[in-house]
Design a protein around this motif. Structure first.
Motif, mmCIF file in Angstrom:
data_model
loop_
_atom_site.group_PDB
_atom_site.id
_atom_site.type_symbol
_atom_site.label_atom_id
_atom_site.label_comp_id
_atom_site.label_asym_id
_atom_site.label_seq_id
_atom_site.Cartn_x
_atom_site.Cartn_y
_atom_site.Cartn_z
ATOM 1 N N SER A 1 1.301 -1.069 -0.202
ATOM 2 C CA SER A 1 0.204 -0.389 -0.016
ATOM 3 C C SER A 1 1.326 1.511 0.130
ATOM 4 O O SER A 1 2.108 1.090 -0.014
ATOM 5 C CB SER A 1 -0.657 -0.305 1.152
ATOM 6 O OG SER A 1 -1.582 -0.953 1.172
ATOM 7 N N GLY B 1 -5.003 5.632 2.642
ATOM 8 C CA GLY B 1 -4.180 5.262 1.783
ATOM 9 C C GLY B 1 -5.136 4.178 0.827
ATOM 10 O O GLY B 1 -6.207 4.241 0.516
ATOM 11 N N ILE C 1 0.652 4.949 1.443
ATOM 12 C CA ILE C 1 0.193 5.810 2.298
ATOM 13 C C ILE C 1 0.206 6.834 2.437
ATOM 14 O O ILE C 1 1.434 7.345 2.627
ATOM 15 C CB ILE C 1 0.000 4.772 4.090
ATOM 16 C CG1 ILE C 1 -0.776 3.723 3.915
ATOM 17 C CG2 ILE C 1 -0.820 5.652 5.501
ATOM 18 C CD1 ILE C 1 -2.005 3.060 3.120
#
Length: 231
Positions: free
Chosen positions: A32, A146, A34
């Motif tokens: 991810s 995110g 973020i």
């Protein structure tokens, strides 16, 4: 090579995020990216080429969800059965307390990009690193939002080296834990809208989530549209 120091790595990443930066982080459902501020989220959003109507997801855990989301007994039982009892990763969409300190910490633009009609999308149970940084966010009352570390519509990335260079360039820190746990799905988390138990996105562990909902609650969701794929 020694095992990663998850607590130290989470603290290092959170320090960057708390100062308003951005980070590429290892979740079991893929990497991810973020943001720790609205400015970082806008920079991520623009680099990904994300459509304006798309929203950010919150990093959190069951404890935070219990504080933040307005769930009735049946809805909470579903979340606990999937994430606590069966240990499955899950993104949930549910009505939330817009006066919670973590939501009040957002500015107007951050709230616009991360909430919709009083709901918050939150990723739960996405591995040990996810748990560690969720705790830090909660304890410091600093919200983290995110999405997947990829160009929009280019697929979830399960290795850092597969993330597009322009996405990596926007991150102030990377935490590289190698190939992620659910790479065989080739997908990020399954998203479930708890208001009507509808599937917003078919993702990792979908067939397990579907089976559990049917067995434990008599809730029917559609059959998987695609078999497992190699990442």
């Amino acid at each position: 090579m020694s095992a990663p120091d998850i607590a130290a790595d989470a603290a290092r990443a959170f320090s960057v995020l708390r100062s308003g930066g951005s980070a590429i982080l290892p979740m079991d459902v893929g990497y991810s990216i973020i943001g720790g501020s609205t400015e970082a989220l806008i920079r991520i959003f623009d680099t990904k080429g994300r459509a304006p109507e798309k929203l950010n997801a919150m990093i959190g855990d069951n404890i935070l969800s219990e504080e933040l989301h307005h769930l009735d007994t049946a809805q909470r039982a579903v979340v606990d059965a999937l994430t606590r009892d069966r240990g499955l990763p899950l993104g949930i969409i549910a009505s939330a307390d817009m006066d919670h300190p973590l939501i009040r910490a957002l500015d107007d633009e951050g709230r616009r990009r991360s909430t919709c009609d009083g709901t918050i999308c939150m990723l739960l149970n996405a591995g040990a690193f996810h748990a560690a940084i969720s705790r830090l966010s909660h304890e410091a009352c600093h919200p983290l939002f995110g999405s997947s570390a990829n160009r929009t519509l280019q697929g979830t990335k399960f290795r850092v080296e597969d993330i597009e260079p322009e996405i990596r360039a926007v991150a102030d820190v990377e935490i590289d834990y190698g190939l992620r746990k659910y790479h065989l799905y080739g997908k990020s988390s399954t998203l479930l809208d708890l208001r009507d138990m509808s599937v917003v996105r078919e993702g990792s562990c979908y067939e397990l989530i579907r089976d559990a909902l049917d067995r434990d609650f008599g809730i029917a969701i559609p059959e998987p549209r695609q078999a497992l794929v190699a990442a």
